[in-house]
Structure formats: C-alpha cells, structure tokens
Design a protein around this motif. Structure first.
Motif, PDB file in Angstrom:
ATOM      1  N   LYS A   1       2.140  11.407   3.464  1.00 42.29           N
ATOM      2  CA  LYS A   1       1.302  10.040   2.682  1.00 42.29           C
ATOM      3  C   LYS A   1       0.189   9.480   2.944  1.00 42.29           C
ATOM      4  O   LYS A   1      -0.477   8.566   2.872  1.00 42.29           O
ATOM      5  CB  LYS A   1       2.939   9.473   3.166  1.00 42.29           C
ATOM      6  CG  LYS A   1       3.978   9.599   2.746  1.00 42.29           C
ATOM      7  CD  LYS A   1       5.751   8.644   2.494  1.00 42.29           C
ATOM      8  CE  LYS A   1       6.473   8.947   2.224  1.00 42.29           C
ATOM      9  NZ  LYS A   1       7.123   8.648   2.355  1.00 42.29           N
ATOM     10  N   GLY A   2       0.069   9.702   4.625  1.00 44.46           N
ATOM     11  CA  GLY A   2      -1.194   9.366   5.101  1.00 44.46           C
ATOM     12  C   GLY A   2      -1.266   8.176   5.329  1.00 44.46           C
ATOM     13  O   GLY A   2      -0.079   7.676   6.411  1.00 44.46           O
ATOM     14  N   ILE A   3      -1.931   7.269   5.581  1.00 48.35           N
ATOM     15  CA  ILE A   3      -2.306   5.450   6.473  1.00 48.35           C
ATOM     16  C   ILE A   3      -0.990   5.304   6.236  1.00 48.35           C
ATOM     17  O   ILE A   3      -2.546   4.391   4.852  1.00 48.35           O
ATOM     18  CB  ILE A   3      -3.425   5.430   6.752  1.00 48.35           C
ATOM     19  CG1 ILE A   3      -4.691   6.830   7.699  1.00 48.35           C
ATOM     20  CG2 ILE A   3      -2.771   4.754   7.837  1.00 48.35           C
ATOM     21  CD1 ILE A   3      -4.009   7.383   8.497  1.00 48.35           C
ATOM     22  N   THR A   4      -0.203   5.166   6.115  1.00 53.82           N
ATOM     23  CA  THR A   4       0.544   3.670   4.821  1.00 53.82           C
ATOM     24  C   THR A   4       0.512   2.157   6.340  1.00 53.82           C
ATOM     25  O   THR A   4       0.046   2.984   7.597  1.00 53.82           O
ATOM     26  CB  THR A   4       2.266   4.352   5.299  1.00 53.82           C
ATOM     27  OG1 THR A   4       2.186   4.854   6.891  1.00 53.82           O
ATOM     28  CG2 THR A   4       2.185   5.449   4.579  1.00 53.82           C
ATOM     29  N   ASP A   5       1.335   1.239   6.101  1.00 53.19           N
ATOM     30  CA  ASP A   5       1.216  -0.018   6.943  1.00 53.19           C
ATOM     31  C   ASP A   5       2.548   0.450   7.771  1.00 53.19           C
ATOM     32  O   ASP A   5       1.602   0.270   8.623  1.00 53.19           O
ATOM     33  CB  ASP A   5       1.374  -0.940   5.445  1.00 53.19           C
ATOM     34  CG  ASP A   5       0.883  -0.667   4.472  1.00 53.19           C
ATOM     35  OD1 ASP A   5      -0.209  -0.835   4.669  1.00 53.19           O
ATOM     36  OD2 ASP A   5       0.934  -1.760   3.580  1.00 53.19           O
ATOM     37  N   ALA A   6       3.017   1.140   7.397  1.00 52.30           N
ATOM     38  CA  ALA A   6       4.330   1.491   9.208  1.00 52.30           C
ATOM     39  C   ALA A   6       3.899   2.246   9.390  1.00 52.30           C
ATOM     40  O   ALA A   6       3.960   1.772  11.167  1.00 52.30           O
ATOM     41  CB  ALA A   6       6.025   2.055   8.421  1.00 52.30           C
ATOM     42  N   LEU A   7       2.673   3.333   9.692  1.00 55.10           N
ATOM     43  CA  LEU A   7       1.877   4.126  10.525  1.00 55.10           C
ATOM     44  C   LEU A   7       1.273   3.024  11.681  1.00 55.10           C
ATOM     45  O   LEU A   7       0.787   3.117  12.971  1.00 55.10           O
ATOM     46  CB  LEU A   7       1.395   5.215  10.239  1.00 55.10           C
ATOM     47  CG  LEU A   7       0.834   6.420  10.943  1.00 55.10           C
ATOM     48  CD1 LEU A   7       1.276   7.025  10.621  1.00 55.10           C
ATOM     49  CD2 LEU A   7      -0.392   6.424  10.326  1.00 55.10           C
ATOM     50  N   VAL A   8       0.138   2.231  10.731  1.00 59.38           N
ATOM     51  CA  VAL A   8      -0.911   1.384  11.181  1.00 59.38           C
ATOM     52  C   VAL A   8       0.039   0.636  12.212  1.00 59.38           C
ATOM     53  O   VAL A   8      -0.462   0.353  13.403  1.00 59.38           O
ATOM     54  CB  VAL A   8      -1.014   0.747  10.425  1.00 59.38           C
ATOM     55  CG1 VAL A   8      -2.161  -0.152  10.916  1.00 59.38           C
ATOM     56  CG2 VAL A   8      -2.279   1.589   9.185  1.00 59.38           C
TER      57      VAL A   8
ATOM     58  N   ILE B   1      -8.866   9.169   9.282  1.00 60.35           N
ATOM     59  CA  ILE B   1      -9.071   8.573  11.084  1.00 60.35           C
ATOM     60  C   ILE B   1      -9.841   7.759  11.098  1.00 60.35           C
ATOM     61  O   ILE B   1      -9.562   6.216  11.802  1.00 60.35           O
ATOM     62  CB  ILE B   1      -9.497   9.886  11.817  1.00 60.35           C
ATOM     63  CG1 ILE B   1      -8.763  11.096  12.376  1.00 60.35           C
ATOM     64  CG2 ILE B   1     -10.302   9.867  12.950  1.00 60.35           C
ATOM     65  CD1 ILE B   1      -9.966  11.860  12.738  1.00 60.35           C
ATOM     66  N   GLY B   2     -10.292   7.291   9.543  1.00 62.52           N
ATOM     67  CA  GLY B   2     -11.378   6.130   9.814  1.00 62.52           C
ATOM     68  C   GLY B   2     -11.275   5.121   9.487  1.00 62.52           C
ATOM     69  O   GLY B   2     -11.080   4.405  10.459  1.00 62.52           O
ATOM     70  N   GLU B   3     -10.025   5.518   8.414  1.00 66.06           N
ATOM     71  CA  GLU B   3      -9.107   4.207   8.608  1.00 66.06           C
ATOM     72  C   GLU B   3      -8.029   3.732   9.272  1.00 66.06           C
ATOM     73  O   GLU B   3      -8.318   2.209   9.308  1.00 66.06           O
ATOM     74  CB  GLU B   3      -8.220   4.560   7.048  1.00 66.06           C
ATOM     75  CG  GLU B   3      -7.386   3.917   6.627  1.00 66.06           C
ATOM     76  CD  GLU B   3      -6.497   4.418   5.188  1.00 66.06           C
ATOM     77  OE1 GLU B   3      -5.424   3.601   4.772  1.00 66.06           O
ATOM     78  OE2 GLU B   3      -7.357   5.325   4.849  1.00 66.06           O
ATOM     79  N   LEU B   4      -7.678   5.090   9.716  1.00 62.78           N
ATOM     80  CA  LEU B   4      -6.436   4.435  10.592  1.00 62.78           C
ATOM     81  C   LEU B   4      -7.452   3.465  11.983  1.00 62.78           C
ATOM     82  O   LEU B   4      -7.130   2.828  13.059  1.00 62.78           O
ATOM     83  CB  LEU B   4      -6.053   5.046  11.782  1.00 62.78           C
ATOM     84  CG  LEU B   4      -5.164   5.469  12.769  1.00 62.78           C
ATOM     85  CD1 LEU B   4      -3.872   4.630  12.077  1.00 62.78           C
ATOM     86  CD2 LEU B   4      -4.799   6.954  13.074  1.00 62.78           C
ATOM     87  N   ALA B   5      -9.110   3.677  12.379  1.00 61.43           N
ATOM     88  CA  ALA B   5      -9.428   3.383  13.646  1.00 61.43           C
ATOM     89  C   ALA B   5      -9.789   2.259  13.098  1.00 61.43           C
ATOM     90  O   ALA B   5      -9.389   0.779  13.396  1.00 61.43           O
ATOM     91  CB  ALA B   5     -10.514   3.871  13.649  1.00 61.43           C
ATOM     92  N   SER B   6     -10.715   1.810  12.011  1.00 63.20           N
ATOM     93  CA  SER B   6     -10.430   0.545  11.741  1.00 63.20           C
ATOM     94  C   SER B   6      -9.417  -1.069  11.389  1.00 63.20           C
ATOM     95  O   SER B   6      -9.575  -1.633  12.021  1.00 63.20           O
ATOM     96  CB  SER B   6     -11.133   0.896  10.151  1.00 63.20           C
ATOM     97  OG  SER B   6     -10.755   0.807   9.318  1.00 63.20           O
ATOM     98  N   ARG B   7      -8.467   0.257  11.081  1.00 59.39           N
ATOM     99  CA  ARG B   7      -7.123  -1.136  10.642  1.00 59.39           C
ATOM    100  C   ARG B   7      -6.053  -1.176  11.706  1.00 59.39           C
ATOM    101  O   ARG B   7      -5.958  -2.750  12.133  1.00 59.39           O
ATOM    102  CB  ARG B   7      -5.842  -0.239   9.822  1.00 59.39           C
ATOM    103  CG  ARG B   7      -6.561  -0.048   8.251  1.00 59.39           C
ATOM    104  CD  ARG B   7      -6.052   0.230   7.299  1.00 59.39           C
ATOM    105  NE  ARG B   7      -4.808  -0.566   7.161  1.00 59.39           N
ATOM    106  CZ  ARG B   7      -3.470  -0.100   6.784  1.00 59.39           C
ATOM    107  NH1 ARG B   7      -3.423   1.435   5.628  1.00 59.39           N
ATOM    108  NH2 ARG B   7      -3.050  -0.681   5.874  1.00 59.39           N
TER     109      ARG B   7
END
Length: 101
Positions: free
Chosen positions: A29-36, A65-71
């Motif tokens: 599912k990738g980077i979800t709001d719950a994961l962030v 990885i970039g999305e998780l780091a920025s969010r």
C-alpha cells in the motif's frame, strides 16, 4: 524541515542503528497516513527509526523513502537495500547527543 546531518553525525547514527530491529515495514500500500502517524510517533519516542521497505523496484523504493522522510520531517541517515534509517531530534529531552561535526 529536517536538519541536515554532517557525515560524522551520519556515521555516528549508523553505528547506533546497526543493532536496531526494523520497527515499521512498508508494504504494497506504500506510504499511508496511518504509517506516517506511526513513524512520527516512533520518532518522537526513539529519535532513530529503522524501516523496511518492500517495493518492487528501486525507483519506487527511493520515492517512498523520500516521501516518508518529508512527511515525518526526519533526516535520512542511510539506505541499504530495503532498509532505511531516519533520525528526528526530540524538541524536549533529546535522547541522542550528536557529535559536533
């Protein structure tokens, strides 16, 4: 905005992260709001977070990885294969004291 880390600081954090187990696993599912939200909570508690990312190709993995780091407003310490390590200093009572340079 995430703090830029010097090479000395990254080396120090890599050493600390070496024995850590991956706390989060990013799946199909990738980077979800719950994961962030979970990653942000783990960073608030531990400051250093190891994440396994199961993506089909390298480009998608790098994007996640970039999305998780920025969010999460975290700095990427290192990325080796499917594993990435993130660091975000606590505002109050930091656990990790980084070297100056």
């Amino acid at each position: 905005m995430a703090t830029a880390l010097s090479n000395t600081q990254k080396r120090y954090l890599r050493g600390l992260a070496h024995d850590l187990k991956a706390v989060l696993i990013v799946g199909a599912k990738g980077i979800t709001d719950a994961l962030v939200a979970e990653a942000a909570l783990a960073l608030d508690h531990h400051e250093l977070l190891k994440v396994k990312i199961h993506a089909g190709d390298r480009e998608l993995r790098d994007e996640w990885i970039g999305e998780l780091a920025s969010r999460t407003d975290a700095a990427l310490v290192t990325r080796i294969g499917n594993v990435a390590v993130f660091y975000r200093r606590r505002a109050e009572n930091p656990l990790i004291v980084l070297p100056r340079n």
